[in-house]
Design a protein around this motif. Sequence first.
Motif, mmCIF file in Angstrom:
data_model
loop_
_atom_site.group_PDB
_atom_site.id
_atom_site.type_symbol
_atom_site.label_atom_id
_atom_site.label_comp_id
_atom_site.label_asym_id
_atom_site.label_seq_id
_atom_site.Cartn_x
_atom_site.Cartn_y
_atom_site.Cartn_z
ATOM 1 N N ARG A 167 0.765 -1.142 -0.163
ATOM 2 C CA ARG A 167 -0.453 0.087 -0.132
ATOM 3 C C ARG A 167 0.560 0.797 -0.140
ATOM 4 N NH1 ARG A 167 -5.602 -0.899 0.708
ATOM 5 N NH2 ARG A 167 -6.574 -2.713 1.714
ATOM 6 N N ALA A 171 1.195 3.949 -3.081
ATOM 7 C CA ALA A 171 0.876 5.304 -2.884
ATOM 8 C C ALA A 171 2.104 6.195 -3.116
ATOM 9 C CB ALA A 171 0.900 5.683 -1.151
ATOM 10 N N THR A 198 5.094 12.775 0.034
ATOM 11 C CA THR A 198 3.379 12.619 0.720
ATOM 12 C C THR A 198 3.550 10.741 1.527
ATOM 13 O OG1 THR A 198 3.011 13.762 -1.365
ATOM 14 C CG2 THR A 198 1.222 12.780 -0.159
ATOM 15 N N LEU A 201 5.334 11.141 4.497
ATOM 16 C CA LEU A 201 4.375 11.524 6.021
ATOM 17 C C LEU A 201 3.312 10.634 5.865
ATOM 18 C CD1 LEU A 201 4.470 15.150 4.315
ATOM 19 C CD2 LEU A 201 5.568 14.685 6.819
ATOM 20 N N ALA A 202 2.349 10.606 4.961
ATOM 21 C CA ALA A 202 1.723 9.547 5.049
ATOM 22 C C ALA A 202 1.888 8.340 6.588
ATOM 23 C CB ALA A 202 0.868 9.299 3.810
ATOM 24 N N ALA A 205 2.506 8.690 9.030
ATOM 25 C CA ALA A 205 1.122 9.602 10.641
ATOM 26 C C ALA A 205 0.701 8.330 11.315
ATOM 27 C CB ALA A 205 0.586 10.818 10.023
ATOM 28 N N GLY A 206 1.099 6.869 10.362
ATOM 29 C CA GLY A 206 0.508 5.204 10.880
ATOM 30 C C GLY A 206 -0.534 5.276 9.643
ATOM 31 N N ALA A 207 -0.018 5.883 8.370
ATOM 32 C CA ALA A 207 -1.266 5.586 7.693
ATOM 33 C C ALA A 207 -1.574 3.796 6.870
ATOM 34 C CB ALA A 207 -1.238 6.435 5.871
ATOM 35 N N PHE A 208 -0.539 3.116 6.457
ATOM 36 C CA PHE A 208 0.034 1.462 6.350
ATOM 37 C C PHE A 208 0.350 0.865 7.358
ATOM 38 C CE2 PHE A 208 1.679 5.545 3.409
ATOM 39 C CZ PHE A 208 0.513 5.228 2.597
#
Lengths: 213, 213
Positions: A167, A171, A198, A201-202, A205-208
């Motif tokens: 993922r 992204a 991007t 940063l995501a 922040a724990g996006a994946f």
Amino acid sequence: MPPPAEQTGSPAMTSPAPRRRPGGRTARTRRQVLDAVLAELAEHGYDGLTAEAVATRAGVHRATVYRRWGDVGGLLADVLDAAGDDDWQPPDTGSLHGDLAALNREIHDSLVAEPPVVAALIAASFRSEKAELAQRRLWEDRYRRCEAIVSRAVERAELPPRTNARRLLVAATAPLYHHLVLLHAPPDPELPDQAARTAVLAATAGAFAEPPP
Amino acid sequence: MPPPAEQTGSPAMTSPAPRRRPGGRTARTRRQVLDAVLAELAEHGYDGLTAEAVATRAGVHRATVYRRWGDVGGLLADVLDAAGDDDWQPPDTGSLHGDLAALNREIHDSLVAEPPVVAALIAASFRSEKAELAQRRLWEDRYRRCEAIVSRAVERAELPPRTNARRLLVAATAPLYHHLVLLHAPPDPELPDQAARTAVLAATAGAFAEPPP
């Protein structure tokens, strides 16, 4: 390292350069034929690509091409399969952002290269099921190799363990394909770095992050 | 609101539904012809699409089709232009994440709809320059309308002012197109929400903030 780029524009995620390995007559014929496919594709695009023209350019019998590759779809599929048969490794710059930005620059360069071989192969994957399956195999292989970028970042504690590498990689890279291949927009030299930043940063922040099992 | 989806699968960023507006004979003919293009495209794909078959299905003279649309590329371009001529507005759920997730669900549904009209139109944009330009116009229009999502989030102080709306929207939506259109991967029901969440996390961390002028 990626294969030599002089002929095909560039390698990266979608490298179409058949591997230059020594081999017997069969391997030599394959190399000549796949080089001819790339040259014909670059000159005439998918619509002008014929097995006959490939045979003529490669200097092999038409019957050999038909027997071994079947049709244009089979030729394109073998170009894509050969592209995956190399020792390409993703960039290793020492940081997640550096790796993703370097990867994106490779992708960007391959997509804007002239002649637009990589773009033509992607377009061909909408025309031929064999080419589509081969394109998926190649991308699968490239994304799998790129998982090293994520695992190194986890080892450096840049990312939480159980980060979903696929993922994150999609992204980071998807905006380039979207911009250049689907939106057919003019090249944006800032996009490789911007898309990498991007994704970092995501990811930070724990996006994946996957939930614990 | 998007146009009715019963015929074309779904609207969202790539709606191919010609606007159902009242009009004279010319408007009626256009509607019949564009409906016929969509039906032929759904049944036979780009390779089976001919101006003759469209004329027959629409019940109009072949000469009318040639005079007004020229060729298959012209027909597809007009389908795409008509799709943009609607009053579609992006979702307005009260939060940035809610809006992007709802937008992504619309895109997801339109890309996995059967018959795959939206996917076929995207594929056609690789075949015809007229269709490519019309697809770009449609996407440009849709992304411009979606900028409201970002400006509302800025007003709610969810995002910093001077957030680059286009980059944020591409980051939020590109993974869906990448996954479904380019990677030809099976639908992933979690992806719309996941891609929205990723974009929100990146945006909140300042990924799309422009430097002050």
